[in-house]
Design a protein around this motif. Structure first.
Motif, short mmCIF file in Angstrom:
data_model
loop_
_atom_site.label_atom_id
_atom_site.label_comp_id
_atom_site.label_asym_id
_atom_site.label_seq_id
_atom_site.Cartn_x
_atom_site.Cartn_y
_atom_site.Cartn_z
N GLU A 34 10.44 8.11 -8.46
CA GLU A 34 11.80 8.00 -7.92
C GLU A 34 12.03 8.98 -6.79
O GLU A 34 12.67 8.66 -5.78
N GLU A 35 11.50 10.20 -6.93
CA GLU A 35 11.65 11.19 -5.86
C GLU A 35 10.87 10.76 -4.61
O GLU A 35 11.34 10.94 -3.49
N ILE A 36 9.69 10.19 -4.80
CA ILE A 36 8.93 9.68 -3.65
C ILE A 36 9.71 8.57 -2.96
O ILE A 36 9.74 8.48 -1.73
N ARG A 37 10.34 7.71 -3.75
CA ARG A 37 11.14 6.63 -3.16
C ARG A 37 12.25 7.20 -2.28
O ARG A 37 12.46 6.75 -1.15
N ARG A 38 12.96 8.20 -2.78
CA ARG A 38 14.08 8.79 -2.03
C ARG A 38 13.59 9.46 -0.75
O ARG A 38 14.23 9.37 0.31
N ILE A 39 12.46 10.14 -0.83
CA ILE A 39 11.92 10.82 0.35
C ILE A 39 11.49 9.81 1.40
O ILE A 39 11.82 9.93 2.59
N LEU A 40 10.76 8.79 0.99
CA LEU A 40 10.28 7.78 1.94
C LEU A 40 11.45 7.00 2.55
O LEU A 40 11.43 6.68 3.75
N LEU A 41 12.44 6.72 1.74
CA LEU A 41 13.60 6.00 2.26
C LEU A 41 14.32 6.84 3.31
O LEU A 41 14.75 6.32 4.35
N SER A 42 14.44 8.13 3.06
CA SER A 42 15.08 9.02 4.03
C SER A 42 14.27 9.10 5.32
O SER A 42 14.83 9.05 6.42
N LEU B 38 10.36 1.00 -0.76
CA LEU B 38 9.10 1.44 -0.17
C LEU B 38 8.69 0.51 0.97
O LEU B 38 8.25 0.97 2.04
N ALA B 39 8.81 -0.78 0.75
CA ALA B 39 8.45 -1.73 1.80
C ALA B 39 9.31 -1.55 3.04
O ALA B 39 8.82 -1.60 4.18
N PHE B 40 10.60 -1.31 2.83
CA PHE B 40 11.49 -1.05 3.97
C PHE B 40 11.07 0.18 4.73
O PHE B 40 10.99 0.18 5.98
N ALA B 41 10.78 1.27 4.00
CA ALA B 41 10.40 2.53 4.66
C ALA B 41 9.10 2.39 5.44
O ALA B 41 9.00 2.81 6.60
N PHE B 42 8.10 1.78 4.82
CA PHE B 42 6.81 1.62 5.50
C PHE B 42 6.94 0.69 6.71
O PHE B 42 6.31 0.91 7.74
N GLY B 43 7.76 -0.36 6.57
CA GLY B 43 7.96 -1.27 7.70
C GLY B 43 8.68 -0.58 8.85
O GLY B 43 8.33 -0.78 10.02
N LYS B 44 9.68 0.24 8.51
CA LYS B 44 10.43 0.94 9.56
C LYS B 44 9.54 1.96 10.27
O LYS B 44 9.68 2.17 11.49
N LEU B 45 8.65 2.61 9.53
CA LEU B 45 7.79 3.65 10.10
C LEU B 45 6.47 3.09 10.63
O LEU B 45 5.66 3.86 11.17
N ASN B 46 6.23 1.79 10.42
CA ASN B 46 4.97 1.17 10.85
C ASN B 46 3.77 1.93 10.29
O ASN B 46 2.81 2.24 11.01
#
Length: 650
Positions: free
Chosen positions: A285-293, A328-336
């Motif tokens: 959950e903490e990894i999710r919050r960090i990646l989303l940010s 996670l998919a949103f974060a990775f897609g946004k950051l390429n």
């Protein structure tokens, strides 16, 4: 015994005290405490007159030379204070025991409280000091927010605030910071003296706060727009930046990632470095919050992304919930950012849950995979089935975005007939109501997938509609100009004779010059070597009227020899001549880990072929392996011969 042997005068006094204590105090522990406390003063006085050997034999502790009129402590006697040692036991009075018991009881009631009234009732019945008032107020605020109630101030809340304000210097640090955060949430009037006193106390104590408390203070004050709060925020940030090395827990790091807008660039970098240090300790959950940010901020910290991805793969399947995977998919897609092993894990964990997803979640996940240019066919087939099964629940923006995701990756479902039948039935009802930009994107996507009917295309090529589209998005005007030109090309090449509508002249002019990549530059040099002295036979960087650019254009005869282009207005080609178009396909033109072109470039290939070109396609993974000019020249001749042979075979 050593003390008695070296200080005989003191020994006599001790013996007298021992006898008197045995008569007055039957308790041996109490007697020993009082004896030791009284003898300490005698020792301090005698130590100044004792010989050095005697002192050394006692405890080897350094002694201070003291005047005879005042009793001083030795430096090596750490626990002797102005309060005598026998007075320590007097602290445990009945009142102190009662206060501690009451505190524990009220604290237990606070933990068990489920509604705000429980907290207020416990406070009325048991009361307490400033710390208990602070704990009660914080708990009450949390429960009001949890139950979505109103922050109604009554006499009990005011009594808590008065108690805290009157004894604010005695409130524990964490309770004080939590109380201030609660008052900001409650929206106490700015001129309230109680709020001002608590804010001032926090400012005085900033140096004493732990990093965890400073981080909580920063996240609480981040969204407040007030001069006094801004002062507290800036002071807390200043001290936090100086003490980031003291951060040892993952929650503090995660909280700082959640609200990063007020962090300075240097502090952001320090927090990210600390996250990299603690990467192994983060929960899923903490990894999710960090990646989303990171995704929202578009901060592409590759070392941190790699570390978090590696440790996330190690998490059990129970941690991979659908909300986590979507974020996670949103974060990775946004950051390429690409991590194929993690993507495959995410898809395998999400696949069983696809039927339970909402249409908005399906669209969101499809768009994220599209940004990553990663085509996972089983997942896209599952998303197709979800649309067919739940088509009535899809809004127009949702199925439009799903179609655009399919078009970008050029994905055609196995049951495409059923899929497009359902899609067209929805479009017929809603396409006229779409926003002009969304409608243009939708029709362009249908053109990519070869599903655009002339009835969709003709209305958006009207001059009034074109002007509206180009005015709606000034920054993306060039992108939509090209899309409209591609749509017009689709109408003229793929549906000939269906309409006499010509594309507006505004679509044919462009003020943007295309950039030339190193691969394109190298290819054009090789083409110059291919034609030799017949330089007029080669055109490079050709902008076609179809909205596509060609890296090299060549006219060849029936023997594959370059010949000159017709001059003047005579555009007819000599008998047996062919127009050759050389196209450089670079890395961004393909899907990730794939040699399949993206949808935009599949449509480009189709349009150029329909317009009469014989295509010579030069993919990057072949051309970049060639090191010498001779190898490149031989490669181009071979590719051109194969392209002509395939064209003749058709």
């Amino acid at each position: 015994m050593i003390l008695i042997r070296h200080f005989p005068a003191s020994a006599a006094i001790i013996s007298v005290h021992v006898k008197s204590f045995h008569q007055s105090c039957p308790s041996s522990s109490t007697m020993a405490s009082r004896l030791l406390s009284r003898y300490a003063h005698l020792l301090c006085r005698a130590s100044s007159q004792a010989p050095g050997s005697a002192v050394a034999s006692v405890s080897r502790l350094p002694m201070t030379v003291t005047p005879p009129v005042e009793v001083q402590r030795t430096e090596g006697w750490p626990q002797i204070s102005k309060r005598f040692m026998h007075e320590k036991s007097s602290l445990a009075t009945d009142d102190a025991v009662w206060d501690q018991t009451s505190f524990s009881k009220v604290n237990d009631l606070m933990k068990k409280a489920t509604v705000p009234e429980d907290v207020l009732q416990a406070w009325v019945e048991h009361g307490g000091d400033a710390n208990m008032a602070a704990i009660s107020l914080v708990k009450w605020t949390q429960l009001v927010r949890k139950t979505k109630g109103d922050f109604k101030m009554d006499s009990r809340i005011n009594e808590m605030l008065d108690t805290i304000s009157a004894q604010v210097s005695k409130v524990w640090n964490y309770s004080l910071v939590s109380t201030l955060s609660s008052l900001w949430i409650i929206k106490i009037p700015r001129n309230d003296s109680r709020l001002l006193s608590i804010e001032q106390e926090v400012l005085w104590r900033v140096r004493k706060l732990t990093c965890k408390q400073l981080a909580f203070l920063v996240t609480s004050a981040a969204d407040r727009k007030d001069q006094q709060v801004a002062l507290i925020l800036s002071t807390a940030l200043k001290h936090l930046e100086l003490r980031t090395t003291e951060i040892i827990d993952t929650k503090t790091v995660t909280d700082l990632f959640v609200k990063p807008h007020h962090l300075s660039p240097s502090l952001k970098q320090k927090v990210e470095d600390k996250a990299l240090e603690l990467a192994e300790s983060f929960s899923a959950e903490e990894i999710r919050r960090i990646l989303l940010s990171l995704g929202i901020q578009s901060r592409r910290n590759v070392p941190l992304l790699r570390a978090l991805s590696y440790h996330l793969i190690q998490k059990p399947s129970s941690d991979f919930t659908p909300p986590l995977i979507l974020d996670l998919a949103f974060a990775f897609g946004k950051l390429n950012f690409h991590h194929t092993q993690l993507f495959q894990r995410m898809v395998s964990e999400l696949m069983p849950h696809v039927p339970q997803l909402r249409p908005s979640e399906v669209t969101r996940f499809a768009k994220s995979l599209t940004f990553l240019k990663w085509l996972n066919i089983p997942m896209y087939e599952a998303l197709t089935e979800h649309f067919i099964t739940n088509r009535a629940q899809y809004r127009s923006t949702e199925f439009c975005n799903l179609l655009m995701a399919f078009a970008r990756l050029y994905f055609l479902p196995s049951n495409k007939d059923q899929f497009f039948t359902e899609l067209h039935s929805l479009l017929d009802k809603s396409i006229s109501d779409l926003h002009p930009l969304l409608r243009t994107d939708m029709v362009w996507s249908l053109c990519v997938l070869q599903q655009a009917n002339p009835s969709y295309i003709t209305p958006i090529l009207e001059p009034q509609y074109v002007a509206k589209v180009l005015e709606n998005d000034k920054s993306g005007a060039e992108n939509y100009r090209l899309k409209l030109l591609h749509i017009a090309t689709t109408l003229s090449l793929e549906h000939p004779g269906s309409s006499d509508l010509e594309p507006p002249s505004s679509l044919l002019t462009s003020s943007v010059l295309p950039t030339v990549s190193p691969m394109q530059s190298s290819l054009r040099e090789s083409l110059q070597s291919l034609v030799g002295e017949r330089t007029e036979a080669l055109h490079t960087g050709v902008q076609t009227p179809y909205g596509w650019n060609i890296d090299g254009e060549l006219l060849i005869d029936c023997d594959n020899k370059p010949i000159n282009w017709p001059s003047g207005d005579d555009q007819s080609l000599p008998a047996g001549a062919r127009r050759i178009a050389f196209i450089a396909w670079e890395f961004p033109n393909f899907g990730v880990k794939s040699k399949d072109l993206l949808g935009r470039f599949v449509m480009m290939r189709r349009h150029l072929q329909l317009s009469g070109y014989t295509l010579v396609e030069i993919p990057y993974y072949e051309f970049l392996e060639l090191k010498t000019a001779w190898q490149k020249l031989a490669y181009l001749k071979d590719k051109m011969g194969k392209a002509v042979a395939e064209d003749m075979a058709k």
